[in-house]
Motif scaffolding. Sequence first.
Motif, PDB file in Angstrom:
ATOM      1  N   PRO A   1       0.833  -1.198   0.000  1.00  0.00           N
ATOM      2  CA  PRO A   1       0.000   0.000   0.000  1.00  0.00           C
ATOM      3  C   PRO A   1       0.871   1.253   0.000  1.00  0.00           C
ATOM      4  N   GLY A   2       0.335   2.332  -0.478  1.00  0.00           N
ATOM      5  CA  GLY A   2       1.110   3.573  -0.474  1.00  0.00           C
ATOM      6  C   GLY A   2       0.736   4.429  -1.659  1.00  0.00           C
ATOM      7  N   PRO A   3       1.366   5.588  -1.778  1.00  0.00           N
ATOM      8  CA  PRO A   3       1.048   6.460  -2.915  1.00  0.00           C
ATOM      9  C   PRO A   3       1.442   5.781  -4.216  1.00  0.00           C
ATOM     10  N   PRO A   4       0.831   6.176  -5.343  1.00  0.00           N
ATOM     11  CA  PRO A   4       1.104   5.515  -6.613  1.00  0.00           C
ATOM     12  C   PRO A   4       2.598   5.460  -6.921  1.00  0.00           C
ATOM     13  N   ASP A   5       3.099   4.288  -7.280  1.00  0.00           N
ATOM     14  CA  ASP A   5       4.508   4.186  -7.650  1.00  0.00           C
ATOM     15  C   ASP A   5       4.646   4.468  -9.144  1.00  0.00           C
ATOM     16  N   GLU A   6       5.876   4.392  -9.637  1.00  0.00           N
ATOM     17  CA  GLU A   6       6.101   4.793 -11.035  1.00  0.00           C
ATOM     18  C   GLU A   6       5.346   3.891 -12.008  1.00  0.00           C
ATOM     19  N   ASP A   7       5.123   2.626 -11.633  1.00  0.00           N
ATOM     20  CA  ASP A   7       4.372   1.735 -12.529  1.00  0.00           C
ATOM     21  C   ASP A   7       2.926   2.202 -12.679  1.00  0.00           C
ATOM     22  N   SER A   8       2.325   2.593 -11.540  1.00  0.00           N
ATOM     23  CA  SER A   8       0.938   3.080 -11.595  1.00  0.00           C
ATOM     24  C   SER A   8       0.860   4.374 -12.396  1.00  0.00           C
ATOM     25  N   ILE A   9       1.857   5.225 -12.205  1.00  0.00           N
ATOM     26  CA  ILE A   9       1.842   6.518 -12.898  1.00  0.00           C
ATOM     27  C   ILE A   9       2.009   6.308 -14.399  1.00  0.00           C
ATOM     28  N   GLU A  10       2.929   5.410 -14.771  1.00  0.00           N
ATOM     29  CA  GLU A  10       3.110   5.128 -16.197  1.00  0.00           C
ATOM     30  C   GLU A  10       1.813   4.555 -16.787  1.00  0.00           C
ATOM     31  N   LEU A  11       1.210   3.623 -16.053  1.00  0.00           N
ATOM     32  CA  LEU A  11      -0.037   3.001 -16.509  1.00  0.00           C
ATOM     33  C   LEU A  11      -1.099   4.068 -16.779  1.00  0.00           C
ATOM     34  N   ALA A  12      -1.293   4.958 -15.802  1.00  0.00           N
ATOM     35  CA  ALA A  12      -2.318   5.994 -15.953  1.00  0.00           C
ATOM     36  C   ALA A  12      -2.001   6.892 -17.137  1.00  0.00           C
ATOM     37  N   ARG A  13      -0.743   7.222 -17.303  1.00  0.00           N
ATOM     38  CA  ARG A  13      -0.389   8.164 -18.366  1.00  0.00           C
ATOM     39  C   ARG A  13      -0.514   7.536 -19.757  1.00  0.00           C
ATOM     40  N   VAL A  14      -0.238   6.240 -19.851  1.00  0.00           N
ATOM     41  CA  VAL A  14      -0.381   5.583 -21.150  1.00  0.00           C
ATOM     42  C   VAL A  14      -1.865   5.439 -21.507  1.00  0.00           C
TER      43      VAL A  14
END
Lengths: 237, 276
Positions: free
Chosen positions: B98-111
């Motif tokens: 758990p925690g704030p979005p990591d770089e994988d989540s951020i990349e996913l959202a941006r793509v």
Amino acid sequence: MGNLIIDGKRTDGRGPLDLRPLKLEVGTIKNAAGSSYIEHGKNKIYVAVYGPKDSHRYGTSMEKAIIRCRYHMSPFSTDERKSPQPSRREIEISKVIRDALESSLILDEFPKTLLDIYIEVVQSDGGSRSASITAASVALADAGIPMKDLVEAVAVGKVDGTLVVDLSDKEDKEGEVDLPIAFLLNEDMITLLQMDGKMTVDEFKEAVKMAKEAAIKIKTKQKEALGKKYFEKADEK
Amino acid sequence: MMPKKGPIISNLRKDQILKSISEGKHIDGRELSKQRSLEIVPGIIEKAEGSASVKLGDTHVIAGIKVEVGTPFPDTPSEGILIVNAEIFPTASEYQEPGPPDEDSIELARVVDRGIRESKMVDFSKLVIEPAKQVYVIYVDIGVLGMGGNLFDASSYAAVAALMTSSFNVYRIDGDIPVKTDEKMAMPITDFAVSLTFAKIGGSIVIDPTWEEEGIMDARLTAVYDNDGRICAMQKGGSGGLKIDDVFQMVDLGKAKYLDIRKKIVEMVENAKSGN
């Protein structure tokens, strides 16, 4: 639409295949294991590489060095002040730059170590991630990290229906397509590829070929910059 | 900043997967150019303005749409706003903290965001209440409940299906304040695009990699195709490179495949809309 290319010339006077002025220096940050500075268009970017340094912290690997990469834009680098906190865009770009560089490096010589790549964009223009990669690869070479080849990156795109190389900020914002690509030329490989905007599969293939030609030109600059530091030093002795 | 630690694939398992791929099959028995089973169920969250659950093999993703009112960006005063956010929930796998979005989540959202934005699927000019003052803000929140690989395609289909089936309350300006009315408005959808992800594993190109396959792949490429087979967004991922020819093969394979998935999405969305 219709004002980005006039009489075959782009807004800054370039033809479709021309790169913006590009200047690279090696060894610009004394404390770093390797460093570089690039000016590409209005981009001004410093890169420092620290390591490989021993680390026992969580996340290191028994098999290879772990790369950490931070791409950061200074608050004064843009027209409007940019908040110093890393944005989501910067986090994503840090990740794709790390991936783009990692595929060029031979890291299994350095298990249980960290290799930090810090990229500071002090002035930003179109194509800052591409310029960052071009500069960071040189900084990694300066740090003596074994690599298969240098990595060079450039954005190609479509403006007013024409494929052009090395997008300016205006072309990036107002054009139809932005397609940053990084190459590992020795291996005929692509190590970064992103795209925004619409083009046909055939246009895409043509754009990749144009980008490769541009990458060959950029590689010459990279080698010159490294040569300037190392060979001139050797000549002095 | 830290590279992601994924599942640890034993050498034995890795050899198994590579052998299977060299024989022309995914480790789950599919042909290399075949996608896993895809199930899209729109409208699963009543409180959301639009939603969809997507199961792509073992990957389970939910997307929900919420609509609010806000001020437009100064450079686009006559357009609504799209905000895409993604979170890989700790339910997804034992590796997810758990925690704030990591770089994988951020990349996913941006793509996913790029695919929606660049395909021009939402007509943002119709999401204006009062130009330069009040526009609709469309939040697309993606939650990964179960990790089974290829989050990009699953999340993209979920976001697309949720947007296509969403409707929201119209706001009217009363004085200077936007007031919610009972009138409903359907999301202004013009077209949509289909995301397809490929991986290079052991010298072969595969479509729709599983989680284990992602653990041993050299690199992946996501390409998003519009109705005419044009590419409108792309993202390469993974710490390895892709041969230029591999990239060309991937985009060609995508062009041959996107229509099948497009039909599937349309069919499942239409089924849901006709209210079975």
